[in-house]
Design a protein around this motif. Structure first.
Motif, mmCIF file in Angstrom:
data_model
loop_
_atom_site.group_PDB
_atom_site.id
_atom_site.type_symbol
_atom_site.label_atom_id
_atom_site.label_comp_id
_atom_site.label_asym_id
_atom_site.label_seq_id
_atom_site.Cartn_x
_atom_site.Cartn_y
_atom_site.Cartn_z
ATOM 1 N N VAL A 119 0.827 -1.240 0.018
ATOM 2 C CA VAL A 119 0.052 -0.048 -0.162
ATOM 3 C C VAL A 119 0.895 1.150 0.053
ATOM 4 C CG1 VAL A 119 -1.661 1.378 1.477
ATOM 5 C CG2 VAL A 119 -1.924 -1.157 1.018
ATOM 6 N N VAL A 127 -10.876 -0.861 1.121
ATOM 7 C CA VAL A 127 -10.940 -1.195 2.491
ATOM 8 C C VAL A 127 -12.166 -2.105 2.829
ATOM 9 C CG1 VAL A 127 -11.256 -0.140 4.961
ATOM 10 C CG2 VAL A 127 -10.131 1.092 3.162
ATOM 11 N N ALA A 142 -5.111 5.933 1.202
ATOM 12 C CA ALA A 142 -3.844 5.581 2.227
ATOM 13 C C ALA A 142 -3.360 6.941 2.666
ATOM 14 C CB ALA A 142 -2.936 4.516 1.687
ATOM 15 N N VAL A 154 -6.183 5.076 6.696
ATOM 16 C CA VAL A 154 -6.883 5.281 5.494
ATOM 17 C C VAL A 154 -8.131 6.498 5.624
ATOM 18 C CG1 VAL A 154 -8.275 4.526 3.512
ATOM 19 C CG2 VAL A 154 -6.521 2.892 4.770
ATOM 20 N N GLU A 164 -8.204 3.207 10.942
ATOM 21 C CA GLU A 164 -6.854 2.499 10.791
ATOM 22 C C GLU A 164 -7.458 1.046 10.433
ATOM 23 O OE1 GLU A 164 -3.223 1.450 13.531
ATOM 24 O OE2 GLU A 164 -4.119 3.459 13.495
ATOM 25 N N VAL A 167 -2.571 -3.915 6.514
ATOM 26 C CA VAL A 167 -2.464 -4.245 4.872
ATOM 27 C C VAL A 167 -2.683 -5.695 5.080
ATOM 28 C CG1 VAL A 167 -0.675 -4.138 3.225
ATOM 29 C CG2 VAL A 167 -1.026 -2.339 4.732
ATOM 30 N N THR A 168 -3.456 -6.166 4.035
ATOM 31 C CA THR A 168 -3.592 -7.617 3.854
ATOM 32 C C THR A 168 -3.359 -7.917 2.424
ATOM 33 O OG1 THR A 168 -5.876 -7.187 3.541
ATOM 34 C CG2 THR A 168 -5.404 -7.987 5.729
ATOM 35 N N VAL A 173 -6.728 -3.021 2.471
ATOM 36 C CA VAL A 173 -6.726 -2.832 3.895
ATOM 37 C C VAL A 173 -7.933 -3.512 4.627
ATOM 38 C CG1 VAL A 173 -6.866 -1.020 5.706
ATOM 39 C CG2 VAL A 173 -5.258 -0.768 3.501
#
Length: 188
Positions: A119, A127, A142, A154, A164, A167-168, A173
């Motif tokens: 990100v 998100v 971001a 974000v 908040e 990060v995945t 997010v």
């Protein structure tokens, strides 16, 4: 000059062995059963060098270029040259990005690597808010950069509110909702 015929099944024995641990030098006296080698046998000298397997780049790698399995190979190097900060298992390298250009054959140190940035600051991200039985998705901007598992703030594009998450994935997010309390069947 003596010659040993391995086909006759003659088994060498080490009669005496000395090793200098500091220098790695050794001296060994080898003998054959039955005195076939004369009264003293043979003296052999040399050096013992402990070796370690380390991963090195096959070719030059540019800064920021994600490392793939095809980019590295295992080689053996003297243990004295392999510092504690050298990355040894291949699995610890795959997917990482060099912080600086790496030369072919160069040992890779921990400080030379970083997790890839998934990100980027000011980029648009998806998100996802996840709670038991509900998943919501929105677009956001971001407020900072982050790698897998890093927390990042974000901004919601509609409400301008800052949230908040973690990060995945690439431009992904996730925000985990509150965990519902577990029901209990105890008597009061």
């Amino acid at each position: 000059r003596s010659r040993l015929d391995a086909a006759r099944g003659e088994a060498l024995k080490v009669a005496h062995f000395l090793r200098d641990m500091r220098s790695g030098r050794f001296e060994a006296r080898l003998t054959l059963p039955g005195g076939l080698d004369g009264p003293d046998g043979w003296t052999v000298t040399g050096s013992i060098v402990e070796m370690r397997e380390v991963a090195v780049p096959v070719g030059d790698l540019d800064r920021g270029e994600a490392i793939q399995a095809k980019d590295v190979v295992l080689v053996r190097r003297p243990a004295a040259q392999v510092g504690a900060d050298v990355v040894r298992p291949l699995s610890d390298l795959i997917g990482m990005v060099p912080r600086r250009a790496l030369k072919a054959g160069e040992m890779i140190r921990s400080a030379d690597l970083a997790k890839p940035i998934l990100v980027e600051k000011a980029s648009l991200v998806t998100v996802t808010y996840v709670t038991k039985g509900l998943t919501l998705t929105m677009r956001g901007r971001a407020q900072g950069s982050g790698s897998m598992g890093d927390p990042v703030k974000v901004q919601n594009l509609q409400s301008k509110k800052i949230v908040e998450g973690v990060v995945t994935g690439s431009a992904q997010v996730t925000i985990a909702g509150p965990v519902a309390p577990q029901a209990s069947l105890t008597e009061s």
